[in-house]
Design an enzyme around this catalytic site. Structure first.
Site, PDB file in Angstrom:
ATOM      1  N   LYS A  62      -1.363   2.831   9.250  1.00 14.79           N
ATOM      2  CA  LYS A  62      -2.677   2.859   9.434  1.00 14.79           C
ATOM      3  C   LYS A  62      -3.053   2.360  10.989  1.00 14.79           C
ATOM      4  O   LYS A  62      -3.855   3.045  11.534  1.00 14.79           O
ATOM      5  CB  LYS A  62      -3.223   1.581   8.353  1.00 14.79           C
ATOM      6  CG  LYS A  62      -2.979   2.164   7.223  1.00 14.79           C
ATOM      7  CD  LYS A  62      -3.946   1.143   6.109  1.00 14.79           C
ATOM      8  CE  LYS A  62      -2.991  -0.248   5.997  1.00 14.79           C
ATOM      9  NZ  LYS A  62      -1.874  -0.163   5.240  1.00 14.79           N
ATOM     10  N   THR A  63      -2.305   1.387  11.477  1.00 14.18           N
ATOM     11  CA  THR A  63      -2.583   0.858  12.923  1.00 14.18           C
ATOM     12  C   THR A  63      -1.929   2.145  13.797  1.00 14.18           C
ATOM     13  O   THR A  63      -2.798   2.330  14.871  1.00 14.18           O
ATOM     14  CB  THR A  63      -1.534  -0.234  12.987  1.00 14.18           C
ATOM     15  OG1 THR A  63      -1.987  -1.490  11.901  1.00 14.18           O
ATOM     16  CG2 THR A  63      -2.026  -1.028  14.378  1.00 14.18           C
ATOM     17  N   THR A 156      -5.097  -3.093   2.815  1.00 12.20           N
ATOM     18  CA  THR A 156      -4.105  -2.925   1.982  1.00 12.20           C
ATOM     19  C   THR A 156      -4.845  -3.025   0.604  1.00 12.20           C
ATOM     20  O   THR A 156      -4.371  -2.973  -0.281  1.00 12.20           O
ATOM     21  CB  THR A 156      -2.918  -3.908   2.300  1.00 12.20           C
ATOM     22  OG1 THR A 156      -3.396  -5.258   2.378  1.00 12.20           O
ATOM     23  CG2 THR A 156      -2.015  -3.450   3.341  1.00 12.20           C
TER      24      THR A 156
END
Ligand code: ADE
Length: 335
Positions: A62-63, A156
């Site tokens: 995601k990052t 998350t």
């Protein structure tokens, strides 16, 4: 949840291994295609793209996607996290320090409190910051215009993101999927090239099998295997991979000792389930959110645990893997 909370496998993806270009980013093809459209259209219109939310288990990238979005736009990436924004003033300070076109990345956005969320809504929707000055009857609101920016958020635990907040990600809400074993093998081969460590395809496949379909785990295991081979003065073969990962307590399908303890607790203490997550956590003196975030997604993905409306149940696959001959009462016997 505190920012320091990290699972044993949840090590930060090294900058040296992070993909720098879209074509280096393996997998998640549907998300990549959608982002390509969103970003290309925004660039053509010379406008900041709308806000984006990524969700999925830890370690899936995601990052990394946020970095790639900012690179694509030639924009600054300002990084913060939900737990770091405790007060409205913290958010106000982040927002007023943005410059036009910045990408603001807020990781673990589900931990923002309600007061902070209320300030974020008008900032996302109308690009304004409402600040209340004073208290009581004399309190008044002033409104500051913010520079155009794009919020890229990640979580998350998407179920904990309130519906009003979720609905403001008008650029899209994207779910990251577990990778295939083949995609993980390709990621391992790319990383081994960057780390200058020769690796046969068989050895890469052996690491991939144990990597829980998760790039961060794969890269972590790759480094541990490198250490093991170096200390033992061996080449990296499937056998050496097996020895190194066995030593870490990771079995041939990637289960850790923590995963096995969870499965064994359900099997032995709760007769296979159904049992609530809180009871499992209490019986192991473990944090409920750690189990839910770090262990359960993979155990569900491989069909070892099923969620029912009466609680968690372990499956016949899990019994067979653990070689437990415990009661199968209450267990879903899946094929
Ligand atoms: N490292 C972490 N995630 C990755 C991905 N999706 N592709 C390539 N390398 C990665």
């Amino acid at each position: 949840m505190s920012e320091e909370k990290k699972n044993d496998l949840d090590v930060v993806l090294d900058k040296e291994l992070r993909p720098q270009k879209w074509d280096e980013y393996i997998g998640q093809s549907s998300i990549k295609q959608n982002l390509h459209i969103l970003l290309s259209a925004a660039k053509e219109r010379n406008h900041a793209p709308e806000h984006i939310l990524f969700y999925g288990p830890p370690g899936l990238g995601k990052t990394t996607l946020a970095h790639l979005v900012s690179r694509e736009l030639g924009a600054n990436l300002k990084i913060t996290s939900g737990p770091a924004i405790e007060k409205v003033g913290d958010l106000a300070s982040v927002l007023t320090n943005l410059t036009a076109g910045d990408i603001l990345f807020i990781d673990e956005i589900h931990s923002l409190n309600k007061a902070v969320e209320e300030v974020l809504y008008p900032a996302m929707e109308s690009g304004v910051l409402d600040i209340i000055i004073g208290k009581g009857p004399s309190a008044r609101t002033i409104q500051l215009d913010l520079p155009p920016f794009t919020l890229v958020a990640a979580t998350t635990r998407v179920a904990l993101v309130s519906a009003p907040l979720r609905s403001r990600f008008s650029g899209g809400v994207y779910q990251l999927e577990f990778y295939t074993e083949d995609e993980i093998r390709k990621i391992i081969e790319r990383s081994s090239g960057l780390l200058n460590m020769p690796l046969s395809e068989d050895a890469a496949r052996e690491i991939a099998k144990r990597s829980r379909y998760t790039p961060r785990t794969a890269n972590y295991f790759l480094k541990r295997v490198r250490d093991y081979a170096q200390v033992n003065k061996e080449d990296i073969t499937p056998k050496i991979v097996g020895e190194a990962l066995d030593l870490l307590g990771v079995d041939h399908i990637g289960l850790t000792s923590a995963d096995r303890r969870i499965l064994e607790a359900i099997a032995h203490k709760f007769k296979g389930g159904p049992v609530g997550l809180n009871s499992i956590a209490a019986s192991l003196s473990e944090d409920q959110s750690t189990i839910e975030e770090f262990n359960e997604p993979y155990l569900i993905q491989i069909g070892f645990i099923e969620r029912t409306n009466r609680g968690r149940v372990i499956t016949q696959h899990a019994y067979e893997h653990l070689d437990i001959t415990g009661s199968t009462e209450g267990t879903i016997l899946s094929a």
